[in-house]
Scaffold this active site. Structure first.
Site, PDB file in Angstrom:
ATOM      1  N   ASN A   8      22.903 -55.484 142.105  1.00 34.46           N
ATOM      2  CA  ASN A   8      23.295 -56.274 143.345  1.00 34.46           C
ATOM      3  C   ASN A   8      24.341 -57.334 142.530  1.00 34.46           C
ATOM      4  O   ASN A   8      23.959 -58.328 142.098  1.00 34.46           O
ATOM      5  CB  ASN A   8      21.972 -57.144 143.930  1.00 34.46           C
ATOM      6  CG  ASN A   8      22.450 -58.312 144.873  1.00 34.46           C
ATOM      7  OD1 ASN A   8      23.665 -58.090 145.378  1.00 34.46           O
ATOM      8  ND2 ASN A   8      21.477 -58.931 145.197  1.00 34.46           N
ATOM      9  N   TRP A   9      25.578 -57.267 143.052  1.00 31.86           N
ATOM     10  CA  TRP A   9      26.612 -57.892 142.332  1.00 31.86           C
ATOM     11  C   TRP A   9      26.970 -59.174 143.127  1.00 31.86           C
ATOM     12  O   TRP A   9      27.711 -60.133 142.699  1.00 31.86           O
ATOM     13  CB  TRP A   9      28.105 -57.205 142.460  1.00 31.86           C
ATOM     14  CG  TRP A   9      28.064 -56.179 141.601  1.00 31.86           C
ATOM     15  CD1 TRP A   9      27.403 -55.682 140.528  1.00 31.86           C
ATOM     16  CD2 TRP A   9      29.195 -55.275 141.240  1.00 31.86           C
ATOM     17  NE1 TRP A   9      27.898 -54.722 139.674  1.00 31.86           N
ATOM     18  CE2 TRP A   9      29.119 -54.404 140.055  1.00 31.86           C
ATOM     19  CE3 TRP A   9      30.503 -55.160 141.961  1.00 31.86           C
ATOM     20  CZ2 TRP A   9      30.091 -53.646 139.654  1.00 31.86           C
ATOM     21  CZ3 TRP A   9      31.513 -54.206 141.357  1.00 31.86           C
ATOM     22  CH2 TRP A   9      31.353 -53.472 140.196  1.00 31.86           C
ATOM     23  N   LYS A  10      25.960 -59.498 144.116  1.00 28.13           N
ATOM     24  CA  LYS A  10      26.251 -60.561 145.210  1.00 28.13           C
ATOM     25  C   LYS A  10      27.763 -60.970 145.498  1.00 28.13           C
ATOM     26  O   LYS A  10      28.380 -60.002 145.455  1.00 28.13           O
ATOM     27  CB  LYS A  10      25.416 -61.811 144.344  1.00 28.13           C
ATOM     28  CG  LYS A  10      24.112 -61.385 143.979  1.00 28.13           C
ATOM     29  CD  LYS A  10      23.216 -62.500 143.565  1.00 28.13           C
ATOM     30  CE  LYS A  10      21.911 -62.161 143.073  1.00 28.13           C
ATOM     31  NZ  LYS A  10      20.914 -62.984 142.842  1.00 28.13           N
ATOM     32  N   HIS A  97      17.546 -60.089 151.440  1.00 34.46           N
ATOM     33  CA  HIS A  97      17.513 -60.689 150.276  1.00 34.46           C
ATOM     34  C   HIS A  97      17.088 -62.230 150.609  1.00 34.46           C
ATOM     35  O   HIS A  97      17.493 -62.938 151.440  1.00 34.46           O
ATOM     36  CB  HIS A  97      19.001 -60.409 149.624  1.00 34.46           C
ATOM     37  CG  HIS A  97      18.914 -61.000 148.217  1.00 34.46           C
ATOM     38  ND1 HIS A  97      18.773 -62.169 147.978  1.00 34.46           N
ATOM     39  CD2 HIS A  97      18.604 -60.294 147.094  1.00 34.46           C
ATOM     40  CE1 HIS A  97      18.933 -62.253 146.671  1.00 34.46           C
ATOM     41  NE2 HIS A  97      18.941 -61.297 146.020  1.00 34.46           N
ATOM     42  N   GLU A  99      18.426 -64.903 149.412  1.00 31.84           N
ATOM     43  CA  GLU A  99      19.742 -65.404 149.467  1.00 31.84           C
ATOM     44  C   GLU A  99      20.084 -65.662 150.815  1.00 31.84           C
ATOM     45  O   GLU A  99      20.757 -66.546 151.350  1.00 31.84           O
ATOM     46  CB  GLU A  99      20.791 -65.310 148.493  1.00 31.84           C
ATOM     47  CG  GLU A  99      20.273 -65.676 147.034  1.00 31.84           C
ATOM     48  CD  GLU A  99      20.892 -64.820 145.886  1.00 31.84           C
ATOM     49  OE1 GLU A  99      21.830 -64.083 146.194  1.00 31.84           O
ATOM     50  OE2 GLU A  99      20.442 -65.122 144.893  1.00 31.84           O
ATOM     51  N   GLU A 168      11.054 -59.402 144.707  1.00 28.39           N
ATOM     52  CA  GLU A 168      11.972 -60.592 144.042  1.00 28.39           C
ATOM     53  C   GLU A 168      11.122 -61.920 144.218  1.00 28.39           C
ATOM     54  O   GLU A 168      11.467 -62.591 145.011  1.00 28.39           O
ATOM     55  CB  GLU A 168      13.342 -60.459 144.596  1.00 28.39           C
ATOM     56  CG  GLU A 168      14.132 -59.187 144.354  1.00 28.39           C
ATOM     57  CD  GLU A 168      15.443 -59.514 144.214  1.00 28.39           C
ATOM     58  OE1 GLU A 168      15.973 -59.109 143.078  1.00 28.39           O
ATOM     59  OE2 GLU A 168      16.033 -60.158 144.987  1.00 28.39           O
ATOM     60  N   GLY A 174      17.936 -65.761 138.699  1.00 30.62           N
ATOM     61  CA  GLY A 174      18.821 -66.376 138.173  1.00 30.62           C
ATOM     62  C   GLY A 174      18.521 -67.004 137.079  1.00 30.62           C
ATOM     63  O   GLY A 174      19.244 -68.013 136.442  1.00 30.62           O
ATOM     64  N   SER A 216      15.814 -61.675 137.374  1.00 32.72           N
ATOM     65  CA  SER A 216      16.075 -62.016 135.833  1.00 32.72           C
ATOM     66  C   SER A 216      15.600 -60.721 135.134  1.00 32.72           C
ATOM     67  O   SER A 216      15.044 -60.788 133.960  1.00 32.72           O
ATOM     68  CB  SER A 216      15.426 -63.419 135.270  1.00 32.72           C
ATOM     69  OG  SER A 216      15.816 -64.258 135.958  1.00 32.72           O
ATOM     70  N   GLY A 237      20.320 -58.473 139.345  1.00 33.30           N
ATOM     71  CA  GLY A 237      21.628 -59.681 139.654  1.00 33.30           C
ATOM     72  C   GLY A 237      22.540 -59.872 138.298  1.00 33.30           C
ATOM     73  O   GLY A 237      23.393 -58.915 138.275  1.00 33.30           O
TER      74      GLY A 237
HETATM   75  P1  13P Z   1      19.147 -62.029 138.855  1.00 35.98           P
HETATM   76  O1  13P Z   1      19.153 -60.662 138.139  1.00 35.98           O
HETATM   77  O2  13P Z   1      20.490 -63.064 138.476  1.00 35.98           O
HETATM   78  O3  13P Z   1      18.033 -62.952 138.808  1.00 35.98           O
HETATM   79  O4  13P Z   1      19.169 -61.762 140.598  1.00 35.98           O
HETATM   80  C1  13P Z   1      18.107 -60.980 141.063  1.00 35.98           C
HETATM   81  C2  13P Z   1      18.403 -60.790 142.439  1.00 35.98           C
HETATM   82  O5  13P Z   1      18.608 -61.663 143.264  1.00 35.98           O
HETATM   83  C3  13P Z   1      18.853 -59.452 142.693  1.00 35.98           C
HETATM   84  O6  13P Z   1      18.820 -59.197 144.086  1.00 35.98           O
END
Ligand code: 13P
Length: 256
Positions: A8-10, A97, A99, A168, A174, A216, A237
């Site tokens: 997931n590159w966001k 998600h 976010e 998650e 993060g 993470s 992420g």
């Molecule tokens: P991180 O791996 O940066 O913690 O992000 C996790 C995430 O939100 C994947 O969708």
């Protein structure tokens, strides 16, 4: 069953050149790995740039709207339909998600509409659930139960084969690998998620349903999550933007 490792590159990276570099860096390794389904979810804008025909690497999207417009009518400024994604070569879509729930006010009801529309289009849905914090009274378990029950309300039984659950925990997103959830607690959560899903999805499909971990996930913790946490893969992420780290996770998943 193959492991599933999803990048997931966001809202990253900032340029198409960087995106191409990261993508090629991952593809080179992923092409040689047969025990893992590798999925890359870039921002929408980059999706058509990646040519993945006959590739072991699959494309995913980070969201999709809840309407597939009939007769080409789509008065939804800024949105992208599941059918459009399908036509662009997308196989998977992340829905719900944390976010999006946090920043865009996505409710379980909205998530449910998106899950339905995406499954009806034939996309595989990665439904994200996870708590903000763990309280001693275990209210967070009820929170996850509600996310699952409301997010999956009214889904056709035949569509559950295209469903993946991503657990998650928001507090673990993060951070550094050492601050991720523990494999034991993820195992307990997977058992709980299956218990909640059984009456909705049915015994057999619940048993086969992939549950992946996100928060993470890094090379340092991947093996423990797979072996002790018994997860079927990862939603990655920050480590998915660094090909050497993501490829390491792919290799670990291939060997576990
Ligand atoms: P991180 O791996 O940066 O913690 O992000 C996790 C995430 O939100 C994947 O969708």
């Amino acid at each position: 069953m193959k492991k599933l490792v999803v990048a997931n590159w966001k809202m990253n990276p900032q340029t198409i050149e960087e995106a191409n570099n990261i993508f090629s860096g991952i593809k080179r390794t992923a092409q040689k790995i047969t025990g893992v389904e590798t999925v890359i979810c870039p921002p929408f804008l980059y999706i058509s740039a990646f040519k993945l025909k006959d590739s072991l690497v699959k494309l995913g999207a980070q969201d999709a709207f809840w309407v597939n417009p009939l007769a080409g009518k789509g008065p939804y400024t800024g949105e992208i339909s599941p059918d459009m994604l399908k036509m662009a070569g997308v196989k998977y879509v992340i829905i719900g998600h944390s976010e999006r729930r946090e920043n865009f006010g996505e409710t379980n009801e909205m998530v449910n509409k998106k899950v339905k529309a995406a499954l009806e289009s034939g996309l595989k849905v990665i439904l994200c659930v996870g708590e903000k914090e763990r309280d001693h009274e275990h209210a967070y378990l009820r929170f996850i139960k509600t996310e699952l029950e409301e997010g999956l309300r009214g889904i056709k039984k035949t569509n559950f084969k295209n469903l993946v659950i991503a657990y998650e925990p928001i507090w673990a997103i993060g951070k550094k690998g050492a601050e991720a959830d523990s494999p034991e607690s993820v195992l307990q959560m997977s058992i709980y998620i299956r218990r909640v899903l059984q009456p909705i999805v049915g015994k057999e499909l619940t048993h086969d349903l992939p549950i992946i971990y996100g928060g993470s996930a890094e090379p340092v913790n991947a093996e423990a999550f797979l072996k002790e946490g018994k997860v079927q893969g990862f939603l990655v992420g920050h480590a998915s933007l660094k090909p050497e780290q993501f490829n390491e996770i792919l290799k670990i998943a291939n060997e576990s």
